[in-house]
Design a protein around this motif. Structure first.
Motif, short mmCIF file in Angstrom:
data_model
loop_
_atom_site.label_atom_id
_atom_site.label_comp_id
_atom_site.label_asym_id
_atom_site.label_seq_id
_atom_site.Cartn_x
_atom_site.Cartn_y
_atom_site.Cartn_z
N TYR A 212 0.95 -0.99 0.14
CA TYR A 212 0.34 0.31 0.11
C TYR A 212 1.06 1.41 -0.07
O TYR A 212 1.61 1.14 0.48
CB TYR A 212 -1.22 -0.16 1.41
CG TYR A 212 -1.87 -0.87 1.51
CD1 TYR A 212 -2.98 -0.74 -0.51
CD2 TYR A 212 -2.15 -2.14 1.62
CE1 TYR A 212 -3.97 -1.95 0.09
CE2 TYR A 212 -2.82 -3.12 1.99
CZ TYR A 212 -4.21 -3.14 0.79
OH TYR A 212 -5.38 -4.22 0.74
N GLU A 213 0.25 2.10 -0.55
CA GLU A 213 1.05 3.53 -0.62
C GLU A 213 -0.39 5.04 0.11
O GLU A 213 -0.81 4.61 -0.16
CB GLU A 213 1.44 3.77 -2.02
CG GLU A 213 2.48 3.32 -2.54
CD GLU A 213 2.33 4.19 -3.82
OE1 GLU A 213 2.97 5.63 -4.41
OE2 GLU A 213 2.79 2.82 -5.22
N ASN A 214 0.93 5.46 0.97
CA ASN A 214 -0.57 6.05 1.38
C ASN A 214 -0.19 7.60 1.02
O ASN A 214 1.02 7.81 0.20
CB ASN A 214 0.53 6.57 2.99
CG ASN A 214 -0.23 5.89 3.79
OD1 ASN A 214 -0.92 5.04 4.04
ND2 ASN A 214 1.31 5.25 4.79
N LEU A 215 -1.13 8.23 0.47
CA LEU A 215 -1.28 9.80 -0.44
C LEU A 215 -1.63 10.62 0.88
O LEU A 215 -2.79 9.88 1.75
CB LEU A 215 -1.96 9.47 -1.50
CG LEU A 215 -1.43 9.54 -2.46
CD1 LEU A 215 -2.81 9.23 -3.74
CD2 LEU A 215 -0.51 10.04 -3.14
N GLU A 216 -1.74 12.15 0.84
CA GLU A 216 -2.63 12.58 1.50
C GLU A 216 -3.33 14.25 0.06
O GLU A 216 -1.72 14.46 -0.87
CB GLU A 216 -1.34 13.96 2.08
CG GLU A 216 -1.26 13.03 3.33
CD GLU A 216 -0.78 13.94 4.37
OE1 GLU A 216 -2.21 14.95 4.90
OE2 GLU A 216 -0.46 13.35 5.80
N LEU A 237 -4.87 8.14 -11.61
CA LEU A 237 -5.46 7.01 -10.47
C LEU A 237 -6.85 7.73 -11.05
O LEU A 237 -8.08 6.77 -11.05
CB LEU A 237 -5.51 8.60 -9.69
CG LEU A 237 -5.86 7.94 -8.04
CD1 LEU A 237 -4.97 6.23 -8.36
CD2 LEU A 237 -5.39 8.57 -6.96
N TYR A 238 -7.72 9.57 -10.96
CA TYR A 238 -9.24 9.47 -11.55
C TYR A 238 -9.49 10.05 -12.82
O TYR A 238 -9.27 11.09 -13.54
CB TYR A 238 -9.77 10.37 -11.24
CG TYR A 238 -9.53 9.96 -9.05
CD1 TYR A 238 -10.67 8.78 -9.21
CD2 TYR A 238 -8.38 10.01 -8.02
CE1 TYR A 238 -10.41 7.92 -7.85
CE2 TYR A 238 -9.14 9.36 -7.25
CZ TYR A 238 -9.74 8.68 -6.74
OH TYR A 238 -9.98 7.82 -5.52
N THR A 263 -7.17 1.22 -4.59
CA THR A 263 -6.42 0.18 -5.50
C THR A 263 -5.23 0.27 -4.48
O THR A 263 -5.74 -0.69 -3.09
CB THR A 263 -5.76 0.92 -6.77
OG1 THR A 263 -5.25 2.21 -6.75
CG2 THR A 263 -7.16 0.96 -7.56
N LYS A 264 -4.45 0.82 -4.98
CA LYS A 264 -3.41 0.32 -3.48
C LYS A 264 -3.24 1.15 -2.90
O LYS A 264 -1.97 1.72 -2.00
CB LYS A 264 -1.68 -0.07 -3.88
CG LYS A 264 -1.46 0.68 -5.44
CD LYS A 264 -0.15 0.82 -6.28
CE LYS A 264 0.63 1.53 -7.21
NZ LYS A 264 2.26 1.51 -7.04
N TYR A 265 -4.14 2.48 -3.13
CA TYR A 265 -3.43 3.62 -2.36
C TYR A 265 -4.58 3.90 -0.59
O TYR A 265 -5.39 3.52 -1.16
CB TYR A 265 -3.29 5.10 -3.07
CG TYR A 265 -2.49 5.02 -4.32
CD1 TYR A 265 -1.67 5.40 -4.09
CD2 TYR A 265 -3.41 4.86 -5.65
CE1 TYR A 265 -0.44 5.43 -5.32
CE2 TYR A 265 -2.32 4.73 -6.83
CZ TYR A 265 -1.10 4.82 -6.54
OH TYR A 265 -0.40 5.27 -7.46
N SER A 296 -15.70 7.75 -6.30
CA SER A 296 -16.63 7.64 -5.39
C SER A 296 -15.79 8.81 -3.96
O SER A 296 -16.29 8.86 -2.99
CB SER A 296 -16.30 5.95 -4.48
OG SER A 296 -15.16 4.89 -4.88
N MET A 297 -14.31 8.71 -4.07
CA MET A 297 -13.62 10.07 -2.77
C MET A 297 -14.47 10.65 -2.97
O MET A 297 -14.55 11.81 -2.35
CB MET A 297 -12.71 10.25 -3.78
CG MET A 297 -11.33 10.62 -2.50
SD MET A 297 -10.07 11.11 -2.59
CE MET A 297 -10.02 12.03 -4.07
N THR A 298 -14.97 11.75 -4.31
CA THR A 298 -15.41 12.95 -4.60
C THR A 298 -16.80 12.45 -3.57
O THR A 298 -17.48 13.28 -2.87
CB THR A 298 -15.54 13.20 -5.79
OG1 THR A 298 -14.53 13.22 -6.30
CG2 THR A 298 -15.82 14.61 -6.02
#
Ligand code: SF4
Length: 306
Positions: A212-216, A237-238, A263-265, A296-298
């Protein structure tokens, strides 16, 4: 013997209720297989598959729709490159329909060996071995294979040439219902008698650990006349979806933050009020947002804004 027992089991226990199992239409099967990549069958069966078929009953209907419209209908299903590739693929096949050939299908955008084999087997009953993660696991255990590279050869040898479609579907369902990743129910398995891996099935399970990768992300919320500013994303990504514009975080404008997995984020999203939006921003009313191609994030961010 095992091959016959497998088909008898499938007849009684198979997931015949899945809507794409009730058709041999190449476009319908193709659509379902693209949707099913990395997505649970129940999510596809309950909403997305019937909705697409109702709105785009033919390949030509889907090809004639705009990409924005298709992405809007795909909204929430994730992995949006699938929708973009699906749209491109049906546009390429608009005149002649989808190819009925294993190799030709793989020339279409986003179509790999699995999708091409599934279409050839499930729609056209061609004698081709299908290997998805479920079938891969069953075959590795059944033949006690330590290496994924050996699976294709064994799958082709094991294929029931008389009933290739039913054979592939049976293996798929066996992996989903009986030969599960953890605690397979070998006692109920039609292959148990001849299975080489049944005493230690876990050894022959592929364990790919997701990294997994962390994103801010810091995203801006700008409302003008009750309309929300969104921009078309160009990142991987989007891509082509409308998202909240990125902003520099300013502490006193902070609204809320939430976690989102995609996904992996593993993403931490922080929302900030903003007055400045990029020139290319488009403003959406609440009703327009319901139909718009948004991720779905939005959608999650909108719940906070409610
Ligand atoms: S006997 Fe067990 S390990 Fe072997 S195929 Fe069946 S469920 Fe899987």
């Amino acid at each position: 013997m095992s091959i016959k027992t497998l088909l008898t089991w499938f007849e009684k226990q198979g997931r015949h209720e899945l809507p794409w199992r009730k058709t041999s239409d190449v476009y319908h099967i193709f659509l379902s297989e693209v949707m099913l990549q990395q997505t649970q069958a129940s999510r596809v069966a309950e909403h997305y598959y019937p909705h697409f078929l109702q709105k785009y009953p033919t390949l030509q209907n889907l090809a004639d729709a705009s990409l924005d419209e298709v992405l809007g209908d795909w909204s929430g299903l994730g992995y949006y490159s699938r929708a973009r590739n699906l749209h491109k693929a049906v546009q390429l096949c608009k005149e002649e329909g989808l190819p009925h050939d294993f190799k030709e299908l793989q020339k279409l955008p986003g179509v790999g060996r699995y999708t091409a084999s599934a279409v050839c087997s499930f729609a056209l009953n061609q004698s081709i071995a299908v290997i998805d993660t479920n079938i891969n696991r069953v075959l590795k255990r059944y033949f006690a294979l330590m290496d994924d590279k050996l699976v294709l050869h064994k799958a082709e040898e094991f294929l029931n040439k008389e009933f290739p479609k039913e054979h592939n579907l049976a293996l798929m369902d066996l992996g989903s219902l009986v030969c599960t990743p953890k605690n397979p129910t070998c006692k109920e398995c039609p292959l148990s008698f001849t299975c080489k891996g049944k005493n230690e099935p876990e050894i022959f399970t592929c364990k790919k650990k997701t990294q997994y990768e962390n994103l801010e992300l810091y995203l801006g919320v700008c409302l003008v006349d009750k309309k929300l500013a969104l921009v078309k994303s160009s990142d991987k990504l989007y891509k082509d979806l409308y998202v909240l514009p990125p902003v520099e975080p300013v502490e006193e404008d902070f609204i809320a933050s939430f976690k989102h997995s995609y996904t992996k984020y593993r993403i931490t999203v922080s929302l900030y009020k903003t007055q400045t939006t990029p020139l290319e921003a488009r403003y959406f009313s609440y009703e327009e947002l319901l139909q718009a191609p948004i991720s779905s994030m939005t959608k999650k961010a909108l719940q906070f804004l409610n």
